[in-house]
Write a protein that holds these residues in place. Structure first.
Motif, PDB file in Angstrom:
ATOM      1  N   HIS A   1       1.125  -1.153   0.072  1.00 12.98           N
ATOM      2  CA  HIS A   1      -0.009  -0.009   0.142  1.00 12.98           C
ATOM      3  C   HIS A   1       0.946   1.147  -0.061  1.00 12.98           C
ATOM      4  N   ALA A   2       0.393   2.242  -0.466  1.00 12.90           N
ATOM      5  CA  ALA A   2       1.099   3.582  -0.385  1.00 12.90           C
ATOM      6  C   ALA A   2       1.555   4.095   0.964  1.00 12.90           C
ATOM      7  N   GLU A   3       2.983   4.490   1.096  1.00 14.31           N
ATOM      8  CA  GLU A   3       3.583   4.877   1.983  1.00 14.31           C
ATOM      9  C   GLU A   3       4.468   6.036   1.310  1.00 14.31           C
ATOM     10  N   ARG A   4       4.367   6.965   2.217  1.00 20.63           N
ATOM     11  CA  ARG A   4       5.130   8.461   1.833  1.00 20.63           C
ATOM     12  C   ARG A   4       6.671   8.089   2.471  1.00 20.63           C
ATOM     13  N   PHE A   5       7.582   8.222   1.410  1.00 20.71           N
ATOM     14  CA  PHE A   5       8.990   8.427   1.647  1.00 20.71           C
ATOM     15  C   PHE A   5       9.608   9.606   1.067  1.00 20.71           C
ATOM     16  N   GLY A   6      10.371  10.243   2.115  1.00 18.40           N
ATOM     17  CA  GLY A   6      11.316  11.366   1.793  1.00 18.40           C
ATOM     18  C   GLY A   6      12.580  10.744   0.959  1.00 18.40           C
ATOM     19  N   ILE A   7      12.801  11.863   0.028  1.00 20.18           N
ATOM     20  CA  ILE A   7      14.111  11.539  -0.708  1.00 20.18           C
ATOM     21  C   ILE A   7      14.979  12.894  -0.775  1.00 20.18           C
ATOM     22  N   GLY A   8      16.258  12.615  -0.485  1.00 22.82           N
ATOM     23  CA  GLY A   8      17.102  13.669  -0.418  1.00 22.82           C
ATOM     24  C   GLY A   8      18.706  13.381  -0.670  1.00 22.82           C
ATOM     25  N   MET A   9      19.387  14.206  -0.334  1.00 20.14           N
ATOM     26  CA  MET A   9      20.974  13.657  -0.478  1.00 20.14           C
ATOM     27  C   MET A   9      21.424  13.186   0.833  1.00 20.14           C
ATOM     28  N   ARG A  10      22.233  12.009   0.364  1.00 19.34           N
ATOM     29  CA  ARG A  10      22.844  11.183   1.131  1.00 19.34           C
ATOM     30  C   ARG A  10      23.697  11.971   2.443  1.00 19.34           C
ATOM     31  N   ASP A  11      24.181  13.140   2.202  1.00 19.66           N
ATOM     32  CA  ASP A  11      24.732  13.895   3.239  1.00 19.66           C
ATOM     33  C   ASP A  11      23.684  14.894   3.836  1.00 19.66           C
ATOM     34  N   ASP A  12      22.673  15.000   3.663  1.00 19.76           N
ATOM     35  CA  ASP A  12      21.507  15.737   4.033  1.00 19.76           C
ATOM     36  C   ASP A  12      21.777  17.508   3.539  1.00 19.76           C
ATOM     37  N   ALA A  13      22.389  17.493   2.552  1.00 18.60           N
ATOM     38  CA  ALA A  13      22.669  18.862   2.366  1.00 18.60           C
ATOM     39  C   ALA A  13      21.269  19.433   1.582  1.00 18.60           C
ATOM     40  N   PRO A  14      21.076  20.686   1.482  1.00 17.41           N
ATOM     41  CA  PRO A  14      20.158  21.145   0.421  1.00 17.41           C
ATOM     42  C   PRO A  14      20.575  20.873  -1.079  1.00 17.41           C
TER      43      PRO A  14
END
Length: 235
Positions: free
Chosen positions: A114-127
């Motif tokens: 079922h649908a789960e919200r995922f966050g996606i970003g940089m591995r180092d957490d940088a903007p």
């Protein structure tokens, strides 16, 4: 397609603009950006500098959709058709390019069934920055407001981004700009050269994690109607 993301905090603008700034004292935006929310974007400024402004998320704001026309979404522009679609083609032809700063974006993942919200970003957490387009609108009272869209590409073969969206649907990914290409993108005026920026970002530099939305606050219960008065008959 991405319809929700987290822009940088105001105090992170120094990293976004590449110089010390005091602008955030006069600008406000929501912690998460959704359709028609105002959020910061970066455009080409004078002297090769980055110019920051607040713009509405969605190239055609809902308030500018004519009466009787079915509401449509313009938060994402497909790279394959950006030069043809009426909502995006004028900005593409005029090279109105922008970079959308964010710390992560959100996509649905169906690996659990079922649908789960995922966050996606940089591995180092940088903007980081996403390639986009911007335009301006004349508003009531002579005010001029900006709006923007993000550019997306096919991600069927991307090791990370192919994990998202419904099974069987085409996989799409935002165009994440390499840090050393942001200014070249902003100042690019050759449309063919601009297309060379529209390519996948290395999955090894990215990460994804479950990011369920916080529970909504329950609506306040209506106060109970006053109890009927006791027998106050005068007779």
């Amino acid at each position: 397609m991405c319809v929700n993301y987290r822009p940088p905090l105001p105090e992170q603008l120094d990293m976004v603009l590449g110089e010390l700034v005091d602008l955030y004292r006069d600008l406000e935006w929501a912690i998460e950006t959704w359709k028609d929310y105002d959020a910061p974007i970066v455009r080409a400024g004078a002297g090769g500098r980055r110019e920051l402004c607040l713009a509405g998320y969605g190239m055609v704001p809902r308030r500018h959709i004519p009466p009787g026309v079915k509401v449509f979404d313009t938060m994402n522009a497909r790279a394959e058709s950006v030069a043809e679609k009426r909502s995006f083609a004028p900005a593409w032809q005029r090279s109105q390019l922008c970079a959308v700063p964010m710390t992560c974006f959100y996509e649905p993942n169906y690996e659990s069934g079922h649908a789960e919200r995922f966050g996606i970003g940089m591995r180092d957490d940088a903007p980081f920055f996403v390639a986009g387009l911007w335009r301006e609108w004349a508003e009531d009272g002579g005010r001029v407001a900006a709006s923007f869209t993000q550019i997306t590409i096919n991600a069927d073969q991307h090791p990370l981004m192919r994990r998202f969206h419904k099974p069987g649907d085409e996989k799409r990914a935002l165009v994440i700009l390499a840090p050393d290409e942001v200014d070249a993108w902003l100042h690019c005026r050759d449309r063919e050269l601009a297309r060379s920026f529209l390519r996948p970002f290395p999955a090894a530099a990215m990460k994804a994690w479950p990011a369920p939305q916080p529970p909504r606050k329950p609506k306040a219960a209506r106060p109970a109607p006053p109890a009927p008065p006791e027998n106050l008959s005068l007779f």
